[in-house]
Design a protein around this motif. Structure first.
Motif, PDB file in Angstrom:
ATOM      1  N   VAL A   1       0.746  -1.346  -0.102  1.00  0.00           N
ATOM      2  CA  VAL A   1       0.050   0.122   0.161  1.00  0.00           C
ATOM      3  C   VAL A   1       0.762   1.295  -0.206  1.00  0.00           C
ATOM      4  O   VAL A   1       0.784   2.235  -0.794  1.00  0.00           O
ATOM      5  CB  VAL A   1      -0.956   0.028   1.247  1.00  0.00           C
ATOM      6  N   LEU A   2       1.799   1.319   0.789  1.00  0.00           N
ATOM      7  CA  LEU A   2       2.937   2.364   0.948  1.00  0.00           C
ATOM      8  C   LEU A   2       3.568   2.370  -0.260  1.00  0.00           C
ATOM      9  O   LEU A   2       3.613   3.782  -1.006  1.00  0.00           O
ATOM     10  CB  LEU A   2       3.709   2.289   2.026  1.00  0.00           C
ATOM     11  N   GLY A   3       4.110   1.688  -0.875  1.00  0.00           N
ATOM     12  CA  GLY A   3       4.868   1.667  -2.175  1.00  0.00           C
ATOM     13  C   GLY A   3       3.962   2.121  -3.186  1.00  0.00           C
ATOM     14  O   GLY A   3       4.434   2.963  -4.097  1.00  0.00           O
ATOM     15  N   LEU A   4       2.561   1.630  -3.146  1.00  0.00           N
ATOM     16  CA  LEU A   4       1.801   2.050  -4.205  1.00  0.00           C
ATOM     17  C   LEU A   4       1.403   3.472  -4.072  1.00  0.00           C
ATOM     18  O   LEU A   4       1.358   4.116  -5.317  1.00  0.00           O
ATOM     19  CB  LEU A   4       0.432   1.184  -4.268  1.00  0.00           C
ATOM     20  N   VAL A   5       1.132   3.988  -3.033  1.00  0.00           N
ATOM     21  CA  VAL A   5       0.779   5.476  -2.899  1.00  0.00           C
ATOM     22  C   VAL A   5       2.060   6.179  -3.343  1.00  0.00           C
ATOM     23  O   VAL A   5       1.897   7.113  -3.987  1.00  0.00           O
ATOM     24  CB  VAL A   5       0.645   5.591  -1.215  1.00  0.00           C
ATOM     25  N   VAL A   6       3.331   5.932  -2.875  1.00  0.00           N
ATOM     26  CA  VAL A   6       4.515   6.933  -3.273  1.00  0.00           C
ATOM     27  C   VAL A   6       4.683   6.623  -4.644  1.00  0.00           C
ATOM     28  O   VAL A   6       4.951   7.599  -5.288  1.00  0.00           O
ATOM     29  CB  VAL A   6       5.747   6.245  -2.554  1.00  0.00           C
ATOM     30  N   ALA A   7       4.544   5.362  -5.398  1.00  0.00           N
ATOM     31  CA  ALA A   7       4.844   5.302  -6.644  1.00  0.00           C
ATOM     32  C   ALA A   7       3.835   6.056  -7.672  1.00  0.00           C
ATOM     33  O   ALA A   7       4.137   6.571  -8.523  1.00  0.00           O
ATOM     34  CB  ALA A   7       4.871   3.725  -7.061  1.00  0.00           C
ATOM     35  N   ALA A   8       2.640   6.124  -7.173  1.00  0.00           N
ATOM     36  CA  ALA A   8       1.553   6.569  -7.725  1.00  0.00           C
ATOM     37  C   ALA A   8       1.871   8.410  -7.869  1.00  0.00           C
ATOM     38  O   ALA A   8       1.405   8.963  -8.977  1.00  0.00           O
ATOM     39  CB  ALA A   8       0.046   6.416  -7.293  1.00  0.00           C
ATOM     40  N   TRP A   9       2.138   8.565  -6.744  1.00  0.00           N
ATOM     41  CA  TRP A   9       2.455  10.222  -6.415  1.00  0.00           C
ATOM     42  C   TRP A   9       3.755  10.584  -7.421  1.00  0.00           C
ATOM     43  O   TRP A   9       3.453  11.518  -8.190  1.00  0.00           O
ATOM     44  CB  TRP A   9       2.813  10.516  -5.042  1.00  0.00           C
ATOM     45  N   VAL A  10       4.757   9.969  -7.520  1.00  0.00           N
ATOM     46  CA  VAL A  10       5.807   9.972  -8.076  1.00  0.00           C
ATOM     47  C   VAL A  10       5.576   9.885  -9.544  1.00  0.00           C
ATOM     48  O   VAL A  10       5.918  10.514 -10.363  1.00  0.00           O
ATOM     49  CB  VAL A  10       7.203   9.225  -7.644  1.00  0.00           C
ATOM     50  N   LEU A  11       4.876   8.942  -9.910  1.00  0.00           N
ATOM     51  CA  LEU A  11       4.568   8.571 -11.405  1.00  0.00           C
ATOM     52  C   LEU A  11       3.660   9.741 -11.951  1.00  0.00           C
ATOM     53  O   LEU A  11       3.817  10.347 -13.058  1.00  0.00           O
ATOM     54  CB  LEU A  11       3.591   7.370 -11.328  1.00  0.00           C
TER      55      LEU A  11
END
Length: 520
Positions: free
Chosen positions: A182-192
């Motif tokens: 979940v944390l990785g998805l949130v960070v990745a979505a924000w950066v992407l």
């Protein structure tokens, strides 16, 4: 129509789904592998514990005794020290099965207290196959266990280790994987989202340029389209650069097309105005002489008036014929998208045609000094329409006679030259010789400002000269249209002391093979 999701969020959503799918697969594989590893370790411990039980490979002889409730005269009671023996971990379930009945069974908790087994749990343990590998069983309130039975047909020793700690470890691993996902998805979505927004910003600039063009009032004749995609956006990335470059080229083509349309409309307005002016004079003359003829009874005057009316009618007819010829050539060129071939294609002896036209001009304008130069000994043949080509030669000679004073030297030359860059594309493609026809004179030069539009129809310079000398102002326009229709080119060069009109016509070799025998 519903709102279409933006490309930015589509990309983010697609990558997020891909990340989730990847993490789920990786997490599932990790959990399965880790659980397998823990189960293998637990089975190793179970095997060690089973071998330590009485009757195992490492254990002592099993206590003998009758099952609970049997007579004391049979076997002694089993030793309760079997439950909680040294080396057994807390929660280890042990049992002795004799003749399909659990004679002793229980477990020791973490406090060292011993507990017995229920009848259902005992029944489950008796079903364990002796000599088989470790298996998983459910002992009701105690939970799931890994169990192994050792022994012979007499006493069977059953050992079971709990799976609760293993399941708890797997649950913690799943929790950690879920939180990290979940944390990785949130960070990745924000950066992407930031990266995609930055990458698509040049595309937004391209869209803004396209939207800006729609605000221009092109219907009212606006031909200047200053909006262009900036160089910085063109070099941002390859895809946006391709779109931006294509848009800039499109805008350039649109601007040029609008300019051509504007010039064509302006030329058409001038054409209509000048044609109306040219026709107004002979029409007014015809009307005036017709009225004079009605008012007089003098037959000689009537004959003179009719003769004048006839001349003006011929003049109007010639003007209409010239306009129709230009319209026909224009229509044919527009239909094919390229210069068209004349309607008639036949062998034309250009040498004879030029000689005849020059002799006619010499007879018509004896005040000019006419010189004819024919370089080639053999007749120069081309393929085309003789009537139209004769019109070209006649118009150029008439132009030289009309717009120069008496005493002017006019040199008419005709020769065959190799294909040159001055010829049209079709002439160059033929790789054949080019027939060059030149009409030069030493009269007054043509004004430099009139040269670019000299072959246009009813241009200001040509129109003024036509009114001055009594011509229609379409002669040179017809020359250019006919020459282009034959795949040739025409040009003019004028300077003090020499003005020369040069016409190049192609002579394709395949056509010459057919024309030479006809000339003989």
């Amino acid at each position: 129509m519903g709102r279409v999701p933006s490309l930015r969020w589509r990309v983010v959503a697609a990558v997020a789904l891909l990340l989730v799918a990847t993490n789920v697969v990786v997490g599932a594989v990790t959990v399965v592998a880790f659980r397998g590893y823990l189960v293998d370790r637990l089975d190793a411990e179970l095997s060690t514990a089973a071998n330590r039980t009485p009757g195992g490979r490492d254990g002592a002889e099993a206590p003998t005794g009758p099952p609970p409730g049997s007579s004391s005269s049979d076997r002694p009671d089993p030793d309760n020290a079997f439950i909680g023996a040294p080396g057994q971990s807390a929660g280890t379930v042990v049992a002795i099965v004799r003749d399909g009945v659990v004679v002793l069974g229980g477990y020791t908790d973490s406090d060292g207290d011993q507990h017995g087994l229920s009848s259902a749990q005992r029944k489950t343990l008796t079903a364990v196959d002796s000599g088989a590998g470790p298996a998983t069983i459910d002992l009701g309130s105690l939970g799931t266990y890994r169990v192994q039975a050792v022994g012979d047909d007499g006493d069977v020793f059953v050992t079971a280790l709990p799976l609760g700690d293993l399941d708890a470890a797997i649950a913690r691993l799943l929790l950690v994987i879920g939180i990290v996902t979940v944390l990785g998805l949130v960070v990745a979505a924000w950066v992407l989202a930031l990266l995609v927004r930055r990458s698509l910003r040049p595309l937004e600039h391209v869209a803004a340029v396209a939207s800006g063009v729609t605000a221009l009032d092109l219907e009212r004749g606006d031909t200047d389209i200053p909006a262009r995609v900036a160089d910085a956006d063109l070099t941002a990335n390859r895809e946006v650069g391709q779109v931006g470059t294509a848009l800039n080229r499109l805008l350039g083509h649109v601007a040029r097309a609008l300019t051509v349309r504007r010039d064509a409309e302006a030329g058409m307005r001038t054409f209509v105005a000048d044609a109306s002016h040219e026709l107004r004079t002979p029409i007014a003359t015809v009307r005036a002489y017709a009225e004079l003829s009605e008012r007089t009874s003098d037959l000689d005057a009537v004959h003179r008036n009719v003769e004048r009316i006839g001349r003006e009618a011929v003049r109007m007819g010639d003007l209409v014929d010239e306009l129709l010829l230009l319209a026909r050539l224009d229509a044919s060129a527009l239909a094919s998208g390229a210069p068209v071939s004349p309607l008639v294609r036949e062998p034309v002896d250009l040498t004879s045609l030029v000689v005849e036209a020059t002799m006619d001009a010499r007879a018509t304008a004896p005040g000019h000094r006419w010189t004819l130069q024919i370089v080639d000994d053999e007749p120069l043949l081309v393929a085309g329409d003789e009537v139209q080509l004769r019109r070209v030669v006649t118009n150029l000679l008439t132009n030289a006679r009309t717009h120069t004073p008496p005493g002017t030297a006019v040199v008419v030359s005709l020769q065959s030259v190799p294909g040159s860059a001055s010829a049209s594309a079709s002439a160059s493609a033929s790789d054949g010789a080019v027939v060059r026809f030149v009409v030069a004179n030493d009269g007054p030069p043509i004004p430099a400002e009139s040269l670019p539009t000299l072959f246009d129809r009813f241009t200001r310079g040509a129109a003024s000269r036509s009114r001055e000398h009594g011509t229609s102002g379409l002669g040179l326009a017809i020359v250019r249209a006919v020459v282009v229709a034959h795949g040739g080119s025409v040009r003019v060069a004028s300077e003090p002391g020499r003005t020369a009109f040069t016409v190049d016509l192609p002579r394709p070799p395949d056509v010459l093979a057919e024309l030479v025998p006809l000339a003989e």
